[in-house]
Each structure stands twice: as C-alpha cells, then as structure tokens.
Design an enzyme around this catalytic site. Structure first.
Site, PDB file in Angstrom:
ATOM      1  N   ARG A  36      39.076  56.010  44.991  1.00  0.00           N
ATOM      2  CA  ARG A  36      38.013  55.966  44.093  1.00  0.00           C
ATOM      3  C   ARG A  36      37.318  56.811  44.059  1.00  0.00           C
ATOM      4  NH1 ARG A  36      38.947  50.551  43.237  1.00  0.00           N
ATOM      5  NH2 ARG A  36      40.073  49.545  44.992  1.00  0.00           N
ATOM      6  N   HIS A  66      50.238  56.788  46.514  1.00  0.00           N
ATOM      7  CA  HIS A  66      49.756  56.157  44.890  1.00  0.00           C
ATOM      8  C   HIS A  66      48.768  57.038  44.661  1.00  0.00           C
ATOM      9  CE1 HIS A  66      48.305  53.310  42.447  1.00  0.00           C
ATOM     10  NE2 HIS A  66      49.238  52.286  42.792  1.00  0.00           N
ATOM     11  N   TYR A  69      43.040  55.540  41.470  1.00  0.00           N
ATOM     12  CA  TYR A  69      42.818  54.660  40.099  1.00  0.00           C
ATOM     13  C   TYR A  69      42.162  55.069  39.259  1.00  0.00           C
ATOM     14  CZ  TYR A  69      44.335  51.055  43.538  1.00  0.00           C
ATOM     15  OH  TYR A  69      44.897  50.394  44.623  1.00  0.00           O
ATOM     16  N   HIS A 106      49.848  54.613  37.816  1.00  0.00           N
ATOM     17  CA  HIS A 106      49.620  53.444  36.549  1.00  0.00           C
ATOM     18  C   HIS A 106      49.455  54.456  35.341  1.00  0.00           C
ATOM     19  CE1 HIS A 106      47.584  50.313  39.510  1.00  0.00           C
ATOM     20  NE2 HIS A 106      48.762  50.714  39.925  1.00  0.00           N
ATOM     21  N   GLU A 142      54.617  52.982  37.299  1.00  0.00           N
ATOM     22  CA  GLU A 142      54.358  51.586  37.689  1.00  0.00           C
ATOM     23  C   GLU A 142      53.794  50.880  36.404  1.00  0.00           C
ATOM     24  OE1 GLU A 142      51.531  51.057  40.933  1.00  0.00           O
ATOM     25  OE2 GLU A 142      52.173  48.793  41.111  1.00  0.00           O
ATOM     26  N   ASP A 176      56.404  46.707  40.587  1.00  0.00           N
ATOM     27  CA  ASP A 176      55.501  46.006  40.926  1.00  0.00           C
ATOM     28  C   ASP A 176      55.706  44.549  40.629  1.00  0.00           C
ATOM     29  OD1 ASP A 176      53.201  44.204  41.724  1.00  0.00           O
ATOM     30  OD2 ASP A 176      52.118  46.128  42.294  1.00  0.00           O
ATOM     31  N   HIS A 179      52.658  42.508  39.375  1.00  0.00           N
ATOM     32  CA  HIS A 179      52.284  42.919  37.782  1.00  0.00           C
ATOM     33  C   HIS A 179      53.414  42.607  37.099  1.00  0.00           C
ATOM     34  CE1 HIS A 179      50.200  46.619  39.702  1.00  0.00           C
ATOM     35  NE2 HIS A 179      49.586  45.327  40.237  1.00  0.00           N
ATOM     36  N   HIS A 213      57.025  47.389  44.542  1.00  0.00           N
ATOM     37  CA  HIS A 213      55.987  46.805  45.208  1.00  0.00           C
ATOM     38  C   HIS A 213      56.119  45.354  45.039  1.00  0.00           C
ATOM     39  CE1 HIS A 213      52.833  50.381  44.181  1.00  0.00           C
ATOM     40  NE2 HIS A 213      53.731  50.818  45.297  1.00  0.00           N
ATOM     41  N   ASP A 226      46.147  40.667  37.647  1.00  0.00           N
ATOM     42  CA  ASP A 226      46.382  41.642  38.587  1.00  0.00           C
ATOM     43  C   ASP A 226      45.682  41.117  39.886  1.00  0.00           C
ATOM     44  OD1 ASP A 226      47.417  43.458  40.378  1.00  0.00           O
ATOM     45  OD2 ASP A 226      46.262  45.174  39.544  1.00  0.00           O
ATOM     46  N   HIS A 228      46.978  40.017  43.672  1.00  0.00           N
ATOM     47  CA  HIS A 228      48.083  40.111  44.913  1.00  0.00           C
ATOM     48  C   HIS A 228      47.710  39.235  45.665  1.00  0.00           C
ATOM     49  CE1 HIS A 228      48.759  44.879  44.246  1.00  0.00           C
ATOM     50  NE2 HIS A 228      48.757  44.236  42.962  1.00  0.00           N
ATOM     51  N   GLU A 258      51.800  45.629  49.199  1.00  0.00           N
ATOM     52  CA  GLU A 258      50.353  45.603  48.900  1.00  0.00           C
ATOM     53  C   GLU A 258      49.690  44.481  48.780  1.00  0.00           C
ATOM     54  OE1 GLU A 258      51.087  47.571  45.165  1.00  0.00           O
ATOM     55  OE2 GLU A 258      50.869  49.582  45.668  1.00  0.00           O
TER      56      GLU A 258
END
Ligand SMILES: [Zn+2]
Ligand SMILES: [Zn+2]
Length: 279
Positions: A36, A66, A69, A106, A142, A176, A179, A213, A226, A228, A258
């Site tokens: 982040r 990964h 974001y 992403h 992804e 994923d 997703h 994923h 989204d 999980h 994840e």
C-alpha cells in the site's frame, strides 16, 4: 502438487521463506515491498542472498511476487498513470534481483475514464515496461472480481489486453478462483471448468497459466465481490476445489492461497483443507 501461501515479509524477504517452510509450503507468494505504499525499501544484498539460500534449503519454488495494489495502469489521471509505470518497472527490477518466477499484476481500474481507454493505457504501459527488456520471469495478468471499474474480469477482457502486447512471450495469466467465481465462472460445475480451460488455452495457451490463486469466495456467483473465504467454507466450496485440484490440466500448476487469517492457524488449516481434496 505444489501448494503455497502468501506470506508476510515483515523483518525481511528472507523471513517470508522461513514462514512458508513453517507452514509446510511447496511454493510461496510475497509482496516485494509494502503493497500500500509507493516507496519501495531497497533490498540489501545480504537479505537477497539469505532469501535465495532459504529457498534452496527448504526446496520452495516457484517464487511469486504480487505487485502493489496502488499500481493502476488503467488510470486516466496522468500523474497516477506515470507513477504506476515507474512503480511497475521497479517491481520488475526487484523480481529480477530476487530471482522470482512470476510477478502477478491486477490489470487496473479505469475509474470513470471508460473501459476502452483504460485498456489502451494498460497495453501501452505494459509495452513500455517490457520494451527492450529480457525478464527472467513472467508477468502474470490476474483476473479480477469485477468490482467498480476494474478491468479484466473475463478471459475475453484479458485477451483484449494480451493480444495487443508487442511481446507476449513474457506475459501470462494468474487465475484467481474467488475473483473468477465472483466474476461469473461457476467453478462448481465440471462443464464450466472445461469451458474456462478451453478459453484459457485458446487465448493464452494453457502453459501460460502460471499460477492459480486458490481462494474460496464469500460472495455469490457473479456477485463481483472480491471477498476471499477459507477453503471449503465459501460459495465455491469443496465441491469446486475438489474438481480444480484433481483436474489433469491443473495438476502441475502452483496453487497459492490468499485466504483470510481470522485466527492463528488458519493458513495451516486452509493448506490442509485443500490438500485433503486430492484423490
Ligand atoms: Zn489473487
Ligand atoms: Zn482478491
């Protein structure tokens, strides 16, 4: 089969491998920097050497990174767009340095700029990042759940990016499951899994499916949410994961969890839950 967990790099990237070993992972995914934050801490040589030593010692591979974001290659805002390209280049350098096999990304969100314009920006950005670069790994696009203005929910949408890249040899797919399910692929259905794999093979080639994923999904089929969930406890459930882990065309793919950590021991539980489904 290879199963792994996204593990924390707190204390250094080498510590992530120790955590993965303690969990009993065969493969691992990490962030190479704060996911982040824009500013990536410099990785020192000692840390990288230790990271590689640990991977060898514990026989953990492949290594998946990964991307943060914050990176948004579809942003209509020029400053954010340029910052995203710079940050992705930095992630590419870091992945090269630590010897990763995959960098998961992403595609981006158009945030009101429109799908077509967003897609063009993603393509241009990836072409720039990949131009005159020989990577020792693949960048994996992804699929996303489709919340908000995110681009890349369906394989068709991803193909419109992939097919327009100048150099496709260094790009592949990360699928994923959460997703995918939230995006409308019913992974509880054998027939829909077959259809999905056919599309993936047509668009990318199945060998380009680098990573799965493996996340269960709190939201309903096609909900675009989204969220999980623990393996077997979400809407995909054991019904879906049993078909996925036993599919002959997915057997050699690394499955990375994840899944949420609501309580201590959840990673171990989820790893055990998915491994239990292998027939
Ligand atoms: Zn994912
Ligand atoms: Zn997600």
């Amino acid at each position: 089969m290879k199963f792994g967990v996204h593990t924390s790099i707190a204390g250094g990237i080498d510590k992530a491998v120790v955590r993965a070993e303690e969990l009993g992972c065969d493969t691992v995914q990490i962030f190479s920097s704060n996911p982040r934050g824009w500013k990536a801490r410099e990785l020192n040589e000692k840390e990288i050497a230790k990271f590689k030593d640990n991977l060898t010692k514990y026989n953990i591979s492949p290594v998946v990174i990964h991307a943060p974001y914050l990176i948004n290659l579809a942003s209509p805002k020029e400053d954010l767009y340029q910052k995203s390209i710079t940050a992705l280049k930095e992630q590419v350098d870091r992945a090269n340095k630590i010897g990763a096999q995959y960098l998961v990304l992403h595609p981006g969100s158009h945030t009101g700029g429109g799908v077509e314009k967003g897609r063009k920006r993603i393509i241009a950005a990836l072409n720039e990042v990949l131009s005159n670069k020989q990577l020792s790994f693949q960048i994996l696009l992804e699929n996303v759940a489709g919340a908000g203005t995110a681009i890349g929910t369906t394989m068709e949408e991803l193909s419109q990016i992939y097919n327009n890249l100048v150099d496709r040899s260094q790009v592949g797919l990360c699928f994923d499951t959460c997703h995918g399910f939230a995006g409308g692929y019913d992974l509880r259905s054998e027939q829909e899994i077959e259809e999905l794999l056919t599309v993936i093979d047509d668009v990318f080639g199945l060998d380009k499916l680098g990573v799965i994923h493996a996340n269960d999904c709190k939201g309903d089929l096609g909900s675009n949410k989204d969220r999980h969930h623990h393996i077997g406890q979400g809407k995909i459930g054991n019904l879906g994961f049993e078909k996925l882990v036993n599919h002959p065309q997915l057997k050699d793919k690394p499955f990375i969890l994840e899944t949420p950590i609501d309580e201590a021991g959840d990673d171990e539980q989820n790893l055990a839950a998915i491994r239990d489904l292998i027939k």
